[in-house]
Design an enzyme around this catalytic site. Sequence first.
Site, mmCIF file in Angstrom:
data_model
loop_
_atom_site.group_PDB
_atom_site.id
_atom_site.type_symbol
_atom_site.label_atom_id
_atom_site.label_comp_id
_atom_site.label_asym_id
_atom_site.label_seq_id
_atom_site.Cartn_x
_atom_site.Cartn_y
_atom_site.Cartn_z
ATOM 1 N N HIS A 69 0.822 -1.224 0.000
ATOM 2 C CA HIS A 69 0.000 0.000 0.000
ATOM 3 C C HIS A 69 0.853 1.270 0.000
ATOM 4 O O HIS A 69 0.306 2.359 -0.185
ATOM 5 C CB HIS A 69 -1.035 -0.019 1.130
ATOM 6 N N ASP A 114 -0.284 -7.523 1.780
ATOM 7 C CA ASP A 114 0.257 -6.166 1.777
ATOM 8 C C ASP A 114 1.788 -6.193 1.871
ATOM 9 O O ASP A 114 2.356 -5.809 2.897
ATOM 10 C CB ASP A 114 -0.362 -5.350 2.921
ATOM 11 N N SER A 204 4.155 2.495 8.163
ATOM 12 C CA SER A 204 3.754 1.470 7.207
ATOM 13 C C SER A 204 4.930 0.957 6.389
ATOM 14 O O SER A 204 5.779 1.742 5.958
ATOM 15 C CB SER A 204 2.730 2.043 6.229
HETATM 16 C C1 4AZ Z 1 -1.101 3.986 8.427
HETATM 17 O O1 4AZ Z 1 -1.910 4.885 8.261
HETATM 18 C C2 4AZ Z 1 -1.229 3.129 9.630
HETATM 19 N N1 4AZ Z 1 -1.982 1.375 14.193
HETATM 20 C C3 4AZ Z 1 -0.265 2.195 9.911
HETATM 21 C C4 4AZ Z 1 -0.376 1.404 11.033
HETATM 22 C C5 4AZ Z 1 -1.465 1.547 11.845
HETATM 23 C C6 4AZ Z 1 -2.457 2.481 11.572
HETATM 24 C C7 4AZ Z 1 -2.332 3.271 10.450
HETATM 25 C C8 4AZ Z 1 -1.583 0.679 13.044
HETATM 26 O O2 4AZ Z 1 -0.180 3.792 7.648
#
Ligand code: 4AZ
Length: 255
Positions: A69, A114, A204
Amino acid sequence: MTMVKRVAAFGAVALAVASLQPVSAAQAADTRIVGGTPAAQSEFPFMVHLSMGCGGALYKKDIVLTAAHCMPGSGSNNRITVTAGVSDLNSSSAIKVKSKKVKVAPGYDGFGKDWALIKLAKPIDKPTLKIATTNRYNRGMFTIAGWGDTREGAGTGTTKMRKATVPFVADRVCKRHYGNRLISKEEICAGWMRGSVDACQGDSGGPMFRKDDKGKWIQVGIVSWGDGCARAGAPGIYTEVSTFADDIARAAASL
Ligand code: 4AZ
């Protein structure tokens, strides 16, 4: 789900808004990733930062494992700058290498699967992070690290790497909150049920890892999504790396 799968926007507007927020006593304390602490320089030498505001890990010296993503899609791509070798992104010793090619997980449609690989324009001379090839490490305590937001909604990320420890959460427990939004075979949950410690926007693509039986770091997850960050009862959701270990190896060999 799309609302929580955003790539960090390091904008001036976000910075200005964040600076206007009242700071609680808990936030004033040293609590970042969300609820973490600073990572030492060279503590996680396999960690990389991606220029679109994601994390990743060196799978090979010239291949980064990250989240699908975070990527625009598969194909030739020389637009991503990968920063390695530092905790502080502004350090003059930062190693910066461009991407050459991206391979997104076959069949990725925004739900599960992902993961993605980035082939680098040249190798980075830093240790790689081994990935789990069986589910035996899908338990215990995990380390997460990254440059993402230190609280939900901040939108700024950090320039210095933060780390935190989160426990494995069984699928059946994770489903109490997420129900069938959790794809059990492809995703693994981790977090404290009381909240306050978690990965967040901008983390992420970064690795979730632990020690293997020989005391070596092994990657078990990839920061993927969740309902907000560090909310009580809503663990973080990570790509289950062992499920895709063969696919990842195959994709890497073809890059
Ligand atoms: C994000 O927005 C995201 N709490 C990544 C991890 C989490 C929430 C959002 C996990 O990339």
